[in-house]
Design a protein around this motif. Structure first.
Motif, PDB file in Angstrom:
ATOM      1  N   GLU A 153      -4.736 -11.312  -8.478  1.00 51.82           N
ATOM      2  CA  GLU A 153      -3.459 -10.608  -8.294  1.00 51.82           C
ATOM      3  C   GLU A 153      -3.016  -9.892  -9.555  1.00 51.82           C
ATOM      4  O   GLU A 153      -2.072  -9.125  -9.543  1.00 51.82           O
ATOM      5  CB  GLU A 153      -2.362 -11.607  -7.899  1.00 51.82           C
ATOM      6  CG  GLU A 153      -2.527 -12.170  -6.517  1.00 51.82           C
ATOM      7  CD  GLU A 153      -1.558 -13.301  -6.243  1.00 51.82           C
ATOM      8  OE1 GLU A 153      -0.649 -13.520  -7.058  1.00 51.82           O
ATOM      9  OE2 GLU A 153      -1.730 -13.962  -5.202  1.00 51.82           O
ATOM     10  N   ARG A 154      -3.655 -10.190 -10.657  1.00 45.69           N
ATOM     11  CA  ARG A 154      -3.229  -9.630 -11.937  1.00 45.69           C
ATOM     12  C   ARG A 154      -4.174  -8.565 -12.489  1.00 45.69           C
ATOM     13  O   ARG A 154      -4.035  -8.134 -13.612  1.00 45.69           O
ATOM     14  CB  ARG A 154      -3.041 -10.769 -12.943  1.00 45.69           C
ATOM     15  CG  ARG A 154      -1.719 -11.451 -12.732  1.00 45.69           C
ATOM     16  CD  ARG A 154      -1.730 -12.924 -13.051  1.00 45.69           C
ATOM     17  NE  ARG A 154      -0.444 -13.503 -12.694  1.00 45.69           N
ATOM     18  CZ  ARG A 154      -0.131 -13.944 -11.482  1.00 45.69           C
ATOM     19  NH1 ARG A 154      -1.006 -13.890 -10.506  1.00 45.69           N
ATOM     20  NH2 ARG A 154       1.065 -14.445 -11.239  1.00 45.69           N
ATOM     21  N   ASP A 155      -5.176  -8.193 -11.708  1.00 49.45           N
ATOM     22  CA  ASP A 155      -6.095  -7.131 -12.113  1.00 49.45           C
ATOM     23  C   ASP A 155      -6.252  -6.175 -10.939  1.00 49.45           C
ATOM     24  O   ASP A 155      -5.879  -6.507  -9.825  1.00 49.45           O
ATOM     25  CB  ASP A 155      -7.465  -7.715 -12.469  1.00 49.45           C
ATOM     26  CG  ASP A 155      -7.459  -8.397 -13.818  1.00 49.45           C
ATOM     27  OD1 ASP A 155      -6.760  -7.902 -14.712  1.00 49.45           O
ATOM     28  OD2 ASP A 155      -8.139  -9.420 -13.959  1.00 49.45           O
TER      29      ASP A 155
ATOM     30  N   SER B 124      -1.461  -5.483   0.150  1.00 54.55           N
ATOM     31  CA  SER B 124      -0.794  -4.730  -0.893  1.00 54.55           C
ATOM     32  C   SER B 124       0.612  -4.384  -0.451  1.00 54.55           C
ATOM     33  O   SER B 124       0.861  -4.142   0.725  1.00 54.55           O
ATOM     34  CB  SER B 124      -1.572  -3.452  -1.188  1.00 54.55           C
ATOM     35  OG  SER B 124      -0.777  -2.607  -1.979  1.00 54.55           O
TER      36      SER B 124
ATOM     37  N   LYS C  42      -2.534  -3.194  -8.521  1.00 56.70           N
ATOM     38  CA  LYS C  42      -2.888  -4.608  -8.397  1.00 56.70           C
ATOM     39  C   LYS C  42      -2.596  -5.069  -6.981  1.00 56.70           C
ATOM     40  O   LYS C  42      -1.516  -4.812  -6.468  1.00 56.70           O
ATOM     41  CB  LYS C  42      -2.077  -5.425  -9.395  1.00 56.70           C
ATOM     42  CG  LYS C  42      -2.416  -5.016 -10.806  1.00 56.70           C
ATOM     43  CD  LYS C  42      -1.716  -5.861 -11.820  1.00 56.70           C
ATOM     44  CE  LYS C  42      -2.151  -5.435 -13.188  1.00 56.70           C
ATOM     45  NZ  LYS C  42      -1.133  -4.678 -13.915  1.00 56.70           N
ATOM     46  N   PRO C  43      -3.555  -5.744  -6.365  1.00 53.76           N
ATOM     47  CA  PRO C  43      -3.294  -6.230  -5.012  1.00 53.76           C
ATOM     48  C   PRO C  43      -2.207  -7.306  -5.030  1.00 53.76           C
ATOM     49  O   PRO C  43      -2.082  -8.056  -5.994  1.00 53.76           O
ATOM     50  CB  PRO C  43      -4.638  -6.799  -4.562  1.00 53.76           C
ATOM     51  CG  PRO C  43      -5.412  -7.011  -5.794  1.00 53.76           C
ATOM     52  CD  PRO C  43      -4.904  -6.075  -6.823  1.00 53.76           C
ATOM     53  N   TRP C  44      -1.439  -7.348  -3.953  1.00 50.63           N
ATOM     54  CA  TRP C  44      -0.387  -8.364  -3.862  1.00 50.63           C
ATOM     55  C   TRP C  44      -1.002  -9.729  -3.630  1.00 50.63           C
ATOM     56  O   TRP C  44      -0.534 -10.726  -4.152  1.00 50.63           O
ATOM     57  CB  TRP C  44       0.556  -7.978  -2.719  1.00 50.63           C
ATOM     58  CG  TRP C  44       1.793  -8.811  -2.645  1.00 50.63           C
ATOM     59  CD1 TRP C  44       2.052  -9.778  -1.730  1.00 50.63           C
ATOM     60  CD2 TRP C  44       2.935  -8.747  -3.511  1.00 50.63           C
ATOM     61  NE1 TRP C  44       3.283 -10.325  -1.969  1.00 50.63           N
ATOM     62  CE2 TRP C  44       3.852  -9.714  -3.053  1.00 50.63           C
ATOM     63  CE3 TRP C  44       3.269  -7.971  -4.611  1.00 50.63           C
ATOM     64  CZ2 TRP C  44       5.077  -9.920  -3.663  1.00 50.63           C
ATOM     65  CZ3 TRP C  44       4.488  -8.182  -5.218  1.00 50.63           C
ATOM     66  CH2 TRP C  44       5.375  -9.148  -4.752  1.00 50.63           C
TER      67      TRP C  44
END
Lengths: 421, 384
Positions: free
Chosen positions: B70-72, B333, B339-341
């Protein structure tokens, strides 16, 4: 070990005895370094390369280490192959303690050296196995190739050959005297070397600039970048089933259900869907079991529990379930909004970290037993309780882990180091 | 067995306590055990030597990959895909790339798809070879490991040339592959396939035909077809139980609809069937590869690179038949971010391992290792 330690103590005071003690040292180290028995321990990717190193092609037995022992009580070498997470830390330390001395440790791979790819933004990985046990040799790589592991083994043998049976501290000093800070000394020596190098470089640059006043550095050659075409994506149509028919069947039985993100089931909406669309319905939490039972036992025969997960939408949770018919591969997706329940009538506060709330949803285990572990995973990582699941416990993390990490308000600076702070 | 422990079962054990005198006790296996395939811990409830219930304790290699994802951005997630199931690295990457391609509307040129299929099938062969080796070792024959790895090294060598890495390849990209085929790849693949095929003929003689091996696998750990489906098992575990389900046939992705191959299916659902299905799958993969090598498409191996990985609001699901089963990626998303949710990885080993309890009940404790080996779980993929 006790007996061997006494050898120099007895021999050293005798005339010529220290030479004899050196000889004993040499023989003992020679024997030890050439039959290091490793412990069978591997948690992830590196373990496969460790196995490859012991197989015919790389043949670790050339170095006397082919006897992988499954019991720590028979092993000399602990090759820590693979990521170590907090839950594994305790067994790891216990294994190390169970090994009889003298014992050595090789940290294989980036994860065991520093956490590697899991250093930033990670709440469970131990950032370096040397935080838990003393490490003799670090073998970098993700994973290191078998040759690298063999090199690490050779380095370890070299290290063992330099070991001595004598007390490593200076004679006359008590054992409680602090060990020499070799790190600080090495750092000073390194800085001195760097300073000398910088001075010499600056001198050489000045000399060169004086000798060649109009020199321009050549442009570095660059590989030609191939030009790639833009290709349009063509969604592959479903082979054995029709998404429209499935959507219509669900709509005929439950006319009140709406399509997720699309609203009412209408022919023009279904018409505009891409060929690889999977029908997705929004189901209220109270109706979930009724819909689920019909999906499984009704005409659609969705007997295969493909996916159950949840998404934190800040003000609510959303369950995502995907069901499949195992003979036609027809799918349907259910989206179930789940309310966050705050104690004392509170509500979601945007931006606030580690808020206290709970959530419950009906369990799907009575319909599809295969949902059991998926529900436990959601409970562990998101904190949604499933009523009716016979085994509602955390599945991955320790029972006392603070919080649920996949909630968007989860924050634990001590555990997870943010990469983009 | 004291009266106190009779009343309160350890957490996770669900079968009720029986009346009367029994010889019940608990046995712990793992997390460090040579036949638990890494960091799996299993607690077994035994009645004498008969297994009553098995409770796996997971999480000894839970690395929080979904939290990191979730952070990339999506491109940065590709290399994590190598690390859930390192034996099927390229197939995992394929699933992630398919999800990203769906989300961003990226197409793949034919040569790119061709390389993916070849990489997928080579991966399947190499993963099944590890299974064959470790399964034989679990049952007491260390020799199998040496033979399986000998064959696998031929395939690993190809990965090394194709991707520059033997295991965690980081090779596929949304839109194609990172590099073109190296020179002489087709000839080398043919040679490796010859090695594997010859090795498999040898294999039939020394392991499949072995009486002890058959005695230890036939009729052990039976999983009926309806239970396999209800538990969400997939891959060789599902096919071993007699359900003909293979995503390459049911939802053909990439170029799989062009190739001619069979889906091997078991009949009883015991350890032997799961083993035999995998042995046959190696041959079928070789068949697909031979067809593919006869006709190598020319052209670019990837489409134009994306400058921005910004995702619109939406949800995308992609799935791939890996050597272990159905690997799915659910990408969510909320828009306005690259960044994907949320990324959820539906891993096949997770669901397959759920069937362990059912397969083991009523079997002898010595068969536990055979049953566990026949599921072929990869624990980092179970825990993620």
């Amino acid at each position: 070990m006790g007996l061997m330690e006494n050898v120099p103590k007895v021999l050293d005071p005798l005339p010529g005895g220290s030479r004899l003690a050196d000889a004993v040292d040499y023989v003992v180290n020679w024997a030890r370094s050439r039959s290091i028995w490793p412990l069978t321990f591997g948690t992830s990717c590196c373990a496969i390369e460790m196995m490859a190193a012991s197989m015919a092609r790389y043949d670790i037995s050339r170095f006397g280490s082919e006897v992988f022992r499954a019991s720590p009580r028979q092993a000399d070498l602990f090759i820590v192959a693979g990521t170590i997470v907090e839950k594994m830390a305790e067994p790891l330390v216990r294994l190390y303690e169970q090994m009889p001395g003298p014992k050595w440790v090789i940290a294989m791979g980036s994860c065991t050296i520093s956490g590697g790819p899991f250093y930033y933004d990670n709440y469970s990985v131990v950032k370096g196995v040397d935080r838990l046990i003393p490490v003799d040799v670090f073998v970098p790589g993700c994973p290191p190739r078998p040759e690298a592991l063999l090199n690490g083994l050779v380095l370890l043998q070299e290290k063992i050959r330099k070991e001595t049976l004598r007390n490593p501290r200076r004679p006359g000093e008590p054992l409680s005297a602090p060990a020499e800070d070799r790190w600080a000394r090495a750092k000073e020596a390194w800085e001195e070397l760097e300073r000398i190098k910088d001075e010499q470089m600056a001198e050489a640059r000045a000399k060169f600039a004086a000798e060649h006043p109009d020199y321009k550095p050549p442009k570095p050659p660059r590989a030609e970048k191939p030009a790639f075409p833009e290709v349009a994506r063509e969604p592959a149509p479903h082979a054995g089933w029709n998404a429209r028919a499935v959507a219509d069947a669900v709509h005929a039985r439950f006319p009140e259900l709406k399509l997720f993100r699309l609203g009412d089931v209408a022919p023009e909406v279904l018409e505009a869907r891409p060929a690889d669309w999977i029908p997705s319905f929004e189901v209220p939490s109270g109706k979930l079991l009724e819909v689920a039972r019909w999906l499984k036992d009704g005409e659609l025969k969705m007997d295969f529990p493909l996916l159950l997960t949840s998404v934190d939408r800040l003000d609510r949770f959303e369950l995502v379930a995907q069901l499949m018919n195992s003979s036609t591969s027809a799918r349907v997706e259910l989206r179930v909004p789940v309310e966050k329940i705050f104690p004392e009538g509170g509500s979601y506060a945007a931006g606030e970290k580690n808020q206290k709330y709970g959530a419950t949803a009906p369990s799907l285990v009575p319909v599809w037993p295969g949902m059991g572990w998926h529900e436990r995973e959601i409970y562990d990582l998101m904190g949604i309780r499933f009523e009716g699941n016979p085994d509602m416990r955390r599945i991955f993390l320790e029972e006392d882990f603070p919080g649920h990490p996949l909630r968007k308000d989860f924050d634990m600076p001590g555990r997870a180091i943010p990469r983009h702070a | 067995m004291t009266a106190r422990t009779r009343q309160t079962l350890p957490p996770g054990f669900l079968l009720p306590v029986r009346d009367g005198e029994t010889d019940e006790f608990y046995l712990n296996l793992g997390p460090q055990h040579p036949s638990t395939h890494g960091a799996l811990r299993v607690v077994v409830r035994l009645d004498g030597e008969t297994i009553r219930e098995v409770v796996p304790r997971l999480g000894y290699i839970h690395r929080g990959i979904e939290y990191q994802a979730e952070r990339d951005n999506v491109l940065q997630f590709v290399h994590f895909a190598d690390r859930f199931d390192y034996l099927t690295a390229l197939q995992n990457e394929h699933a992630v790339c398919l999800a990203a391609e769906k989300a961003l509307g990226i197409g793949v040129p034919e040569r790119g798809e061709w390389i993916r299929v070849v990489a997928d099938e080579l991966t399947r062969i190499s993963s099944h070879l590890i299974f064959l080796g470790s399964f034989g070792t679990d049952l007491g024959g260390t020799t199998t490991f040496l033979y399986a790895f000998k064959m696998r090294e031929a395939v690993t060598q190809l990965f090394d040339e194709l991707c520059g890495a033997r295991l965690t390849t980081n090779f596929l990209r949304p839109g194609g592959c990172a590099r073109d085929l190296p020179e002489g790849f087709v000839q080398k693949t043919r040679a490796a396939l010859e090695t594997v095929k010859r090795g498999m003929d040898e294999w039939d003689v020394f392991l499949s035909g072995n009486v002890i091996f058959q005695e230890r696998t036939r009729g052990v750990g039976i999983l009926p077809a309806d239970r396999a489906v209800a538990l969400g098992c997939s891959g060789p575990v599902l096919r071993g139980s007699g359900v003909e389900f293979d995503l390459r046939k049911k939802e053909p992705y990439s170029l799989y609809s062009k190739f001619d191959f069979d889906v091997p299916v078991g009949s009883v659902g015991d350890c032997w069937d799961r083993y035999a299905v995998r042995v046959e799958e190696i041959r079928q993969s070789a068949r697909i590869l031979e067809q593919a090598l006869d006709d190598v498409p020319e052209g670019p191996w990837r489409s134009k690179e994306k400058v921005s990985w910004r995702l619109d609001e939406g949800s995308w699901w992609s799935e791939v038949e890996t050597a272990k089963g159905i690997l799915g990626v659910q990408l969510e998303s909320q828009g306005k971010s690259d960044k994907p949710w949320r990324i959820k990885v539906r891993s096949p080993s997770f669901s397959n391992l759920m069937a362990l309890d059912e397969m083991c009940r009523g079997q002898k404790v010595a068969d536990l290792v055979a049953i566990l080996g026949s599921i072929d779980p990869v624990i980092p993929e179970v825990d993620r």
